[in-house]
Scaffold this motif. Structure first.
Motif, PDB file in Angstrom:
ATOM      1  N   THR A 370       0.825  -1.215   0.000  1.00 56.19           N
ATOM      2  CA  THR A 370       0.000   0.000   0.000  1.00 56.19           C
ATOM      3  C   THR A 370       0.860   1.266   0.000  1.00 56.19           C
ATOM      4  N   THR A 371       2.181   1.087   0.056  1.00 56.12           N
ATOM      5  CA  THR A 371       3.085   2.240   0.084  1.00 56.12           C
ATOM      6  C   THR A 371       4.065   2.160  -1.087  1.00 56.12           C
ATOM      7  N   PHE A 372       5.203   1.518  -0.883  1.00 55.76           N
ATOM      8  CA  PHE A 372       6.231   1.482  -1.916  1.00 55.76           C
ATOM      9  C   PHE A 372       5.747   0.836  -3.209  1.00 55.76           C
ATOM     10  N   LYS A 373       5.060  -0.313  -3.100  1.00 52.96           N
ATOM     11  CA  LYS A 373       4.633  -1.012  -4.321  1.00 52.96           C
ATOM     12  C   LYS A 373       3.540  -0.233  -5.062  1.00 52.96           C
ATOM     13  N   GLY A 374       2.738   0.542  -4.321  1.00 56.02           N
ATOM     14  CA  GLY A 374       1.782   1.418  -4.991  1.00 56.02           C
ATOM     15  C   GLY A 374       2.490   2.497  -5.770  1.00 56.02           C
ATOM     16  N   ALA A 375       3.514   3.106  -5.156  1.00 54.96           N
ATOM     17  CA  ALA A 375       4.314   4.113  -5.857  1.00 54.96           C
ATOM     18  C   ALA A 375       5.013   3.493  -7.063  1.00 54.96           C
ATOM     19  N   GLU A 376       5.504   2.273  -6.890  1.00 51.95           N
ATOM     20  CA  GLU A 376       6.202   1.586  -7.980  1.00 51.95           C
ATOM     21  C   GLU A 376       5.263   1.305  -9.147  1.00 51.95           C
ATOM     22  N   LEU A 377       4.033   0.928  -8.860  1.00 54.70           N
ATOM     23  CA  LEU A 377       3.059   0.663  -9.920  1.00 54.70           C
ATOM     24  C   LEU A 377       2.829   1.915 -10.759  1.00 54.70           C
ATOM     25  N   MET A 378       3.014   3.099 -10.135  1.00 57.86           N
ATOM     26  CA  MET A 378       2.822   4.380 -10.810  1.00 57.86           C
ATOM     27  C   MET A 378       4.127   4.979 -11.335  1.00 57.86           C
ATOM     28  N   ASP A 379       5.196   4.198 -11.303  1.00 56.61           N
ATOM     29  CA  ASP A 379       6.518   4.662 -11.741  1.00 56.61           C
ATOM     30  C   ASP A 379       7.027   5.845 -10.928  1.00 56.61           C
ATOM     31  N   LEU A 380       6.726   5.854  -9.628  1.00 59.84           N
ATOM     32  CA  LEU A 380       7.170   6.933  -8.745  1.00 59.84           C
ATOM     33  C   LEU A 380       8.206   6.470  -7.721  1.00 59.84           C
ATOM     34  N   SER A 381       8.574   5.205  -7.767  1.00 58.81           N
ATOM     35  CA  SER A 381       9.298   4.617  -6.639  1.00 58.81           C
ATOM     36  C   SER A 381      10.777   4.962  -6.582  1.00 58.81           C
ATOM     37  N   ALA A 382      11.290   5.760  -7.509  1.00 55.08           N
ATOM     38  CA  ALA A 382      12.698   6.155  -7.429  1.00 55.08           C
ATOM     39  C   ALA A 382      12.966   6.968  -6.169  1.00 55.08           C
TER      40      ALA A 382
END
Length: 448
Positions: A370-382
């Motif tokens: 619900t945090t990092f993997k959500g950001a990663e799904l949106m290509d924001l996780s850098a």
């Protein structure tokens, strides 16, 4: 543990946060610090970037700080949420009676969405909703609006910048007042992608209500303007039977054997496409998703049994997704989901999987998804979605569970946090403060 970083030498250029901290580092690791110190850059384009984090005494010693001069907060700080599948225009039908997906859509959801053709109605609802989502600690995500461009405009007016939104495309098998002609749907998706660029999400509702021409136009617009796409897939068995019956009569699709194959034929599969649900997939469909790099948003509280306020769809097999290498994150799917808070989604994910003996579904995993993997799904996780050096301070402040041992691990802290909520409804009012890039954007104490 403290991580080394080329931090600014002047304390006037940084900000400090001291207090209990809970963070997610992976599906299998979350950490709890009874007394942590977070140091962030204070000014400039990197304001809010974490330059040091760890046990307060260790960080203070490394930075040669007087720890006694830093006041310790009593609340618990933890990462803020990303919700990768929800419908903001369904907020008022979240807890309407749910017997089946199609019945709920026809009786409650479609009539509610029709109201968003009105500019004033959309504006009032948007102003309220996008304040409310910050109050539950969700700071970004992928969102569906109604078919109406006026509602989409109001959503973008009030939504924080890390929410990507799209108006649904609906051209068939739906009420006339929320139906577009194929030409109108194709024009709308192209015009909106041009106007809102990468924040726009090309959003065919799902294959039963969106003709192939509109889905193809969506895929073209997404490629042309570098947008995400989103739709629904394999949520219920009745839905799958319905869609295959429909497409057996559409020229060029007569031989289609699976739901996913329809999306493949209209060129919708790909690494910037997020499919909601994906509960009932054949092996060939999993392979199509894996080979194309497509991604999944899983919605456990929406798919939960009816007596748990869900639609009763079933349970997503996240272990299968991981074995196939298909990226996935958790999502609320309001209004199918009954509560906006991702705490409720986490709870539902863990409890439903535990009931069937799938014990790899931990609260630690739920937090990561619900945090990092959500950001990663949106290509924001850098640099988003994690409380770690080199990431921005995106966080929520919540009540501290009483009696938590100083040496508790992350899983223990998370379970204690979930138990602290007296009921599911309270999850929507649990957050005391929401912080984006180091700046407070919601504070319960400041709300009159």
């Amino acid at each position: 543990m403290f991580s080394a970083y080329n931090y600014p030498s002047s304390s006037s250029s940084v900000e400090f946060y001291r207090g209990p901290v809970l963070r997610s580092l992976s599906d299998n690791l979350s950490e709890y610090f009874e007394d942590a110190l977070i140091v962030t850059q204070k000014n400039g384009e990197k304001a809010g970037l974490i330059v040091a984090i760890g046990e307060a005494a260790k960080v203070a010693k490394e930075l040669k700080l007087d720890l006694s001069a830093l006041k310790k907060n009593m609340d618990l700080l933890m990462p803020a949420f990303f919700d990768t599948h929800f419908h903001w225009v369904q907020d008022d039908v979240r807890q309407m009676p749910k017997v089946s997906l199609i019945e709920w859509l026809e009786r409650y959801t479609f009539p509610e969405e029709a109201k968003y053709s009105d500019h004033k109605f959309s504006s009032v609802k948007a102003k309220r909703f996008w304040k409310r989502i910050l109050s539950v600690g969700t700071i970004g995500g992928l969102c569906y609006s109604s078919i109406h461009e006026v509602a989409l405009k109001e959503a973008f007016k009030y939504a924080p910048e890390d929410f990507n939104i799209g108006n649904v495309l609906m051209t068939m098998n739906c009420p006339e007042d929320i139906r577009q002609s194929p030409q109108r749907a194709c024009a709308s998706v192209d015009n909106c992608a041009k106007r809102y660029k990468s924040r726009y999400v090309c959003s065919p509702r799902f294959a039963p209500t969106t003709c192939p021409e509109a889905m193809q136009a969506s895929a073209l617009a997404a490629a042309r303007h570098d947008c995400f796409q989103q739709t629904h897939l394999g949520e219920t068995k009745n839905e799958i039977q319905w869609v295959l019956e429909i497409y057996a009569k559409i020229k060029g699709f007569e031989g289609v054997k699976t739901y996913t194959e329809i999306y493949e034929r209209v060129k919708m599969l790909g690494p910037k496409t997020i499919f909601g649900h994906c509960i009932y997939l054949a092996e060939s469909e999993w392979k199509l998703l894996a080979d194309s790099g497509s991604r999944i948003a899983s919605c456990p509280s929406s798919n939960a049994p009816v007596d748990q306020l869900g639609i009763g769809s079933g349970l997503f097999d996240f272990e299968k997704a991981e074995s196939m290498g298909v990226p996935w994150a958790l999502a609320s799917d309001i209004g199918g989901g009954p509560f906006l808070s991702m705490f409720d989604v986490m709870r539902s994910f863990v409890l439903q999987n535990r009931e069937i003996g799938r014990h790899s579904a931990t609260f630690t995993k739920a937090l990561h998804r619900t945090t990092f993997k959500g950001a990663e799904l949106m290509d924001l996780s850098a640099d988003r979605g994690m409380l770690e050096v080199g990431y921005y301070l995106d966080a929520i402040r919540v009540p501290m569970p009483p009696g938590l041992p100083a040496r508790a691990n992350g899983e223990m802290a998370l379970e204690a946090l979930i138990r602290l909520m007296p009921n599911r409804e309270s999850s929507d009012t649990f957050v005391n403060e929401t912080i984006i890039r180091g700046k407070s954007c919601f504070n319960k104490e400041a709300v009159v």
